[in-house]
Design a protein around this motif. Structure first.
Motif, PDB file in Angstrom:
ATOM      1  N   ASP A  75       0.825  -1.217   0.000  1.00 14.69           N
ATOM      2  CA  ASP A  75       0.000   0.000   0.000  1.00 14.69           C
ATOM      3  C   ASP A  75       0.851   1.254   0.000  1.00 14.69           C
ATOM      4  OD1 ASP A  75      -2.430  -1.328  -0.003  1.00 14.69           O
ATOM      5  OD2 ASP A  75      -2.493  -1.482   2.174  1.00 14.69           O
ATOM      6  N   GLN A  76       2.071   1.140   0.506  1.00 14.68           N
ATOM      7  CA  GLN A  76       2.932   2.308   0.623  1.00 14.68           C
ATOM      8  C   GLN A  76       4.224   2.101  -0.157  1.00 14.68           C
ATOM      9  OE1 GLN A  76       3.621   2.972   4.789  1.00 14.68           O
ATOM     10  NE2 GLN A  76       1.504   3.584   5.199  1.00 14.68           N
ATOM     11  N   PRO A  77       4.697   3.143  -0.822  1.00 10.17           N
ATOM     12  CA  PRO A  77       5.954   3.019  -1.569  1.00 10.17           C
ATOM     13  C   PRO A  77       7.124   2.832  -0.614  1.00 10.17           C
ATOM     14  CG  PRO A  77       5.257   5.301  -1.491  1.00 10.17           C
ATOM     15  CD  PRO A  77       4.136   4.506  -0.915  1.00 10.17           C
ATOM     16  N   PRO A  78       8.011   1.871  -0.880  1.00 18.06           N
ATOM     17  CA  PRO A  78       9.159   1.628   0.013  1.00 18.06           C
ATOM     18  C   PRO A  78      10.286   2.625  -0.216  1.00 18.06           C
ATOM     19  CG  PRO A  78       9.202   0.075  -1.800  1.00 18.06           C
ATOM     20  CD  PRO A  78       7.943   0.876  -1.972  1.00 18.06           C
ATOM     21  N   LEU A  79      10.048   3.837   0.237  1.00 24.48           N
ATOM     22  CA  LEU A  79      11.044   4.892   0.045  1.00 24.48           C
ATOM     23  C   LEU A  79      12.154   4.761   1.069  1.00 24.48           C
ATOM     24  CD1 LEU A  79       8.531   7.836  -0.432  1.00 24.48           C
ATOM     25  CD2 LEU A  79       9.796   6.645  -2.224  1.00 24.48           C
ATOM     26  N   SER A  80      13.343   5.132   0.676  1.00 28.48           N
ATOM     27  CA  SER A  80      14.480   5.104   1.584  1.00 28.48           C
ATOM     28  C   SER A  80      15.356   6.321   1.332  1.00 28.48           C
ATOM     29  CB  SER A  80      15.303   3.825   1.393  1.00 28.48           C
ATOM     30  OG  SER A  80      15.828   3.763   0.071  1.00 28.48           O
ATOM     31  N   ASP A  81      16.134   6.667   2.336  1.00 32.25           N
ATOM     32  CA  ASP A  81      17.014   7.820   2.215  1.00 32.25           C
ATOM     33  C   ASP A  81      18.373   7.476   2.841  1.00 32.25           C
ATOM     34  OD1 ASP A  81      17.863  10.318   1.572  1.00 32.25           O
ATOM     35  OD2 ASP A  81      16.719  11.363   3.133  1.00 32.25           O
ATOM     36  N   PRO A  82      19.417   7.315   2.040  1.00 33.39           N
ATOM     37  CA  PRO A  82      19.448   7.544   0.588  1.00 33.39           C
ATOM     38  C   PRO A  82      18.642   6.487  -0.158  1.00 33.39           C
ATOM     39  CG  PRO A  82      21.492   6.561   1.318  1.00 33.39           C
ATOM     40  CD  PRO A  82      20.731   6.869   2.556  1.00 33.39           C
ATOM     41  N   PRO A  83      18.248   6.787  -1.390  1.00 36.17           N
ATOM     42  CA  PRO A  83      17.414   5.860  -2.150  1.00 36.17           C
ATOM     43  C   PRO A  83      18.173   4.585  -2.517  1.00 36.17           C
ATOM     44  CG  PRO A  83      18.095   7.701  -3.520  1.00 36.17           C
ATOM     45  CD  PRO A  83      18.515   8.031  -2.135  1.00 36.17           C
ATOM     46  N   ASP A  84      17.418   3.506  -2.746  1.00 35.93           N
ATOM     47  CA  ASP A  84      18.016   2.260  -3.227  1.00 35.93           C
ATOM     48  C   ASP A  84      18.621   2.493  -4.610  1.00 35.93           C
ATOM     49  OD1 ASP A  84      17.332   0.517  -1.026  1.00 35.93           O
ATOM     50  OD2 ASP A  84      15.241   0.746  -1.668  1.00 35.93           O
ATOM     51  N   ALA A  85      19.501   1.565  -5.006  1.00 27.83           N
ATOM     52  CA  ALA A  85      20.209   1.746  -6.275  1.00 27.83           C
ATOM     53  C   ALA A  85      20.548   0.398  -6.908  1.00 27.83           C
ATOM     54  CB  ALA A  85      21.482   2.557  -6.054  1.00 27.83           C
ATOM     55  N   VAL A  86      20.866   0.453  -8.192  1.00 27.38           N
ATOM     56  CA  VAL A  86      21.358  -0.692  -8.960  1.00 27.38           C
ATOM     57  C   VAL A  86      22.833  -0.455  -9.267  1.00 27.38           C
ATOM     58  CG1 VAL A  86      21.162  -2.018 -11.094  1.00 27.38           C
ATOM     59  CG2 VAL A  86      19.097  -1.102 -10.001  1.00 27.38           C
ATOM     60  N   THR A  87      23.665  -1.398  -8.887  1.00 28.54           N
ATOM     61  CA  THR A  87      25.104  -1.284  -9.171  1.00 28.54           C
ATOM     62  C   THR A  87      25.431  -2.097 -10.425  1.00 28.54           C
ATOM     63  OG1 THR A  87      25.641  -1.018  -6.837  1.00 28.54           O
ATOM     64  CG2 THR A  87      27.438  -1.680  -8.305  1.00 28.54           C
ATOM     65  N   VAL A  88      26.097  -1.454 -11.398  1.00 29.99           N
ATOM     66  CA  VAL A  88      26.475  -2.089 -12.663  1.00 29.99           C
ATOM     67  C   VAL A  88      27.971  -2.382 -12.629  1.00 29.99           C
ATOM     68  CG1 VAL A  88      26.535  -1.877 -15.174  1.00 29.99           C
ATOM     69  CG2 VAL A  88      24.654  -0.831 -13.859  1.00 29.99           C
ATOM     70  N   ARG A  89      28.327  -3.688 -12.674  1.00 32.25           N
ATOM     71  CA  ARG A  89      29.733  -4.091 -12.768  1.00 32.25           C
ATOM     72  C   ARG A  89      29.954  -4.856 -14.077  1.00 32.25           C
ATOM     73  NH1 ARG A  89      31.648  -7.398  -7.862  1.00 32.25           N
ATOM     74  NH2 ARG A  89      29.672  -8.492  -8.247  1.00 32.25           N
ATOM     75  N   THR A  90      31.114  -4.692 -14.617  1.00 27.79           N
ATOM     76  CA  THR A  90      31.398  -5.317 -15.928  1.00 27.79           C
ATOM     77  C   THR A  90      32.802  -5.914 -15.956  1.00 27.79           C
ATOM     78  OG1 THR A  90      32.236  -3.222 -16.806  1.00 27.79           O
ATOM     79  CG2 THR A  90      29.887  -3.697 -17.157  1.00 27.79           C
ATOM     80  N   SER A  91      32.965  -6.785 -16.966  1.00 25.48           N
ATOM     81  CA  SER A  91      34.292  -7.388 -17.218  1.00 25.48           C
ATOM     82  C   SER A  91      34.384  -7.738 -18.697  1.00 25.48           C
ATOM     83  CB  SER A  91      34.483  -8.646 -16.366  1.00 25.48           C
ATOM     84  OG  SER A  91      35.740  -9.239 -16.637  1.00 25.48           O
ATOM     85  N   MET A  92      35.575  -7.572 -19.257  1.00 24.53           N
ATOM     86  CA  MET A  92      35.763  -7.947 -20.672  1.00 24.53           C
ATOM     87  C   MET A  92      35.673  -9.462 -20.822  1.00 24.53           C
ATOM     88  SD  MET A  92      38.701  -5.324 -22.026  1.00 24.53           S
ATOM     89  CE  MET A  92      39.766  -5.531 -20.592  1.00 24.53           C
ATOM     90  N   LEU A  93      35.052  -9.897 -21.900  1.00 20.58           N
ATOM     91  CA  LEU A  93      34.842 -11.326 -22.150  1.00 20.58           C
ATOM     92  C   LEU A  93      35.332 -11.665 -23.567  1.00 20.58           C
ATOM     93  CD1 LEU A  93      33.557 -13.766 -20.632  1.00 20.58           C
ATOM     94  CD2 LEU A  93      31.469 -13.298 -21.934  1.00 20.58           C
ATOM     95  N   PRO A  94      36.632 -11.978 -23.720  1.00 24.62           N
ATOM     96  CA  PRO A  94      37.207 -12.210 -25.056  1.00 24.62           C
ATOM     97  C   PRO A  94      36.517 -13.326 -25.833  1.00 24.62           C
ATOM     98  CG  PRO A  94      38.926 -11.953 -23.418  1.00 24.62           C
ATOM     99  CD  PRO A  94      37.645 -12.058 -22.668  1.00 24.62           C
TER     100      PRO A  94
END
Length: 460
Positions: A75-94
């Motif tokens: 019923d209520q938006p799950p707000l947070s402070d600081p807001p939640d986030a998506v972390t993007v990690r990458t690696s080269m794949l030959p």
């Protein structure tokens, strides 16, 4: 090289809806010209948010879309402070290919082969989020401005109405108007007045908001003469001080019901009629008497002439006061104003000395006034009731009190030719100033009496 992929946006906006599954799609692009890139996506709160492809491979210079899901509808938006986030990690794949288990092991080992390309803020937006924030105290300004950025104009207008109903801070009203809420879509002014914010009233007026017939009623109920003054200045003749609501009540009725004397005085000064009756026959005086508002009763007795007015059931203002305040401390004061005051006037007129003493004993004001400003002493003097004059003077009647036309009891006695009453008044200190200019032959004869008998200014 500091990153292998580029995010389409810096944040992921999720339009939140109550008790519904919510999601949002975002895109990542491989910046490598000749090599595939392995991608790992994690959220700061996995119990609330999940991603459809936590591990994936993006070919060279290609893009891939991902969907962020709100795991548990609520019923209520799950707000947070600081807001939640998506972390993007990458690696080269030959090799350009790898099973899921291999990717999982790849990102479990820290080292220079891993890049942290982005952190995407998760923003919950939409009208349900904004409405939730409006109901909170205090509001998060950053969350709110973000939430309304995804709202349509009708949604913004509805939120503006809700914000005014909740008495939200002026900044919230300003944000909604700036975002595109239509202040002119419906009359929101009464809501702003009811909320008690003159700043909100001014913001709405500047945005083209109109008024309706109840805006003054709201101001009267809230005791906001400042809002009334502003509205009168801005809307002029469009503002009708005798406008009635669905029950026939004007703003003066409402102010009288609440006991707001300054509002009554302001409405009357602007041309409002304090004598009007509503659909059940109640005048403002009825409402003030029913509410036990002594000061409002006094105010209305001075500016109206409806003390004897009866409602559809035949009740006067005194009747409803006696009914409501039979055992109240304000009863005597109301009785004085609404009943014994009249009885004292009548007793003084007919020289009913016993009646005069009884009324005074019951608490009637010896210096009370009728609708013309006459005190009991004015009436007794004009009628020549010398016994009543004596009793009134003995009980503290003001000998030089003036009526609405500037006449004193001595003027009244002189006009009616009651010499003995005039002498009695003078013996109690009544001033003879301006008596010569009094427009009556009797007054001139009275003045001549003193010219011929200068020692007769006292009684034996």
């Amino acid at each position: 090289m500091d990153r292998l992929v580029k995010a389409e946006a810096k944040e992921v906006e999720v339009v939140f809806s109550k008790r519904q599954k919510c999601s949002s799609t975002f895109k990542l692009t491989n910046l490598m010209h000749t090599m595939s890139v392995a991608v790992s996506l994690t959220t700061t709160n996995p119990s609330l948010f999940s991603i459809n492809k936590p591990f994936s491979i993006i070919p060279p210079l290609s893009s891939s879309s991902y969907t962020l899901h709100l795991t548990h509808p609520s019923d209520q938006p799950p707000l947070s402070d600081p807001p939640d986030a998506v972390t993007v990690r990458t690696s080269m794949l030959p090799t350009g290919k790898a099973p899921a288990d291999h990717l999982r092991r790849l990102f479990s080992k820290p080292g220079p082969h891993l890049f942290r390309d982005a952190v995407l803020t998760i923003s919950l937006v939409g009208p349900h989020v904004a409405e939730f924030l409006i109901s909170q105290t205090p509001q998060s300004r950053n969350h709110f401005t973000k939430a309304i950025s995804a709202c349509t104009k009708p949604q913004l207008t509805g939120l503006l109405k809700r914000a005014l109903e909740c008495g939200s801070p002026d900044a919230v009203v300003a944000d909604l108007l700036q975002a595109g809420a239509d202040a002119a879509a419906e009359s929101l002014m009464p809501l702003a007045v009811r909320a008690g914010s003159l700043r909100a009233v001014k913001l709405l007026e500047a945005s083209g908001c109109g008024i309706n017939e109840t805006v003054l009623h709201e101001a009267a109920a809230a005791n906001r003469t400042d809002a009334m003054e502003f509205l009168a200045e801005r809307y002029g003749e469009e503002l009708e001080f005798d406008a009635a609501d669905s029950e026939g009540r004007t703003a003066i009725h409402v102010a009288a019901r609440e006991g707001h004397v300054r509002v009554i005085e302001f409405c009357v000064s602007m041309g409002g009629n304090p004598n009007l009756a509503d659909w059940k026959g109640w005048t403002p005086l009825h409402y003030a008497a029913w509410g036990g508002h002594v000061e409002a009763v006094e105010c209305l007795l001075e500016c109206s002439d409806v003390k004897g007015a009866r409602d559809r059931e035949g009740r006067t203002a005194f009747s409803v006061a006696a009914e409501r305040h039979a055992h109240s401390q304000v009863r005597r004061r109301l009785v004085d104003l609404l009943r014994w005051g009249d009885a004292l006037m009548r007793a003084a007129r007919v020289d009913d000395v016993h009646g005069v003493k009884k009324c005074l004993g019951e608490g009637a004001r010896v210096n009370g006034r009728d609708q013309n400003g006459w005190s009991p002493l004015h009436w007794a003097s004009f009628k020549g009731r010398i016994k009543s004059v004596k009793v009134l003077l003995d009980h503290g009647a003001e000998v030089d009190t003036v009526d609405d036309a500037g006449y004193t009891p001595l003027h009244c006695a002189a006009q009616a030719g009651h010499l003995q009453v005039a002498l009695l008044l003078i013996s109690h200190g009544a001033s003879q100033v301006n008596l010569k200019s009094f427009p009556n032959v009797a007054a001139l004869n009275f003045q001549n009496h003193f010219s011929l008998h200068p020692s007769s200014n006292t009684l034996a």
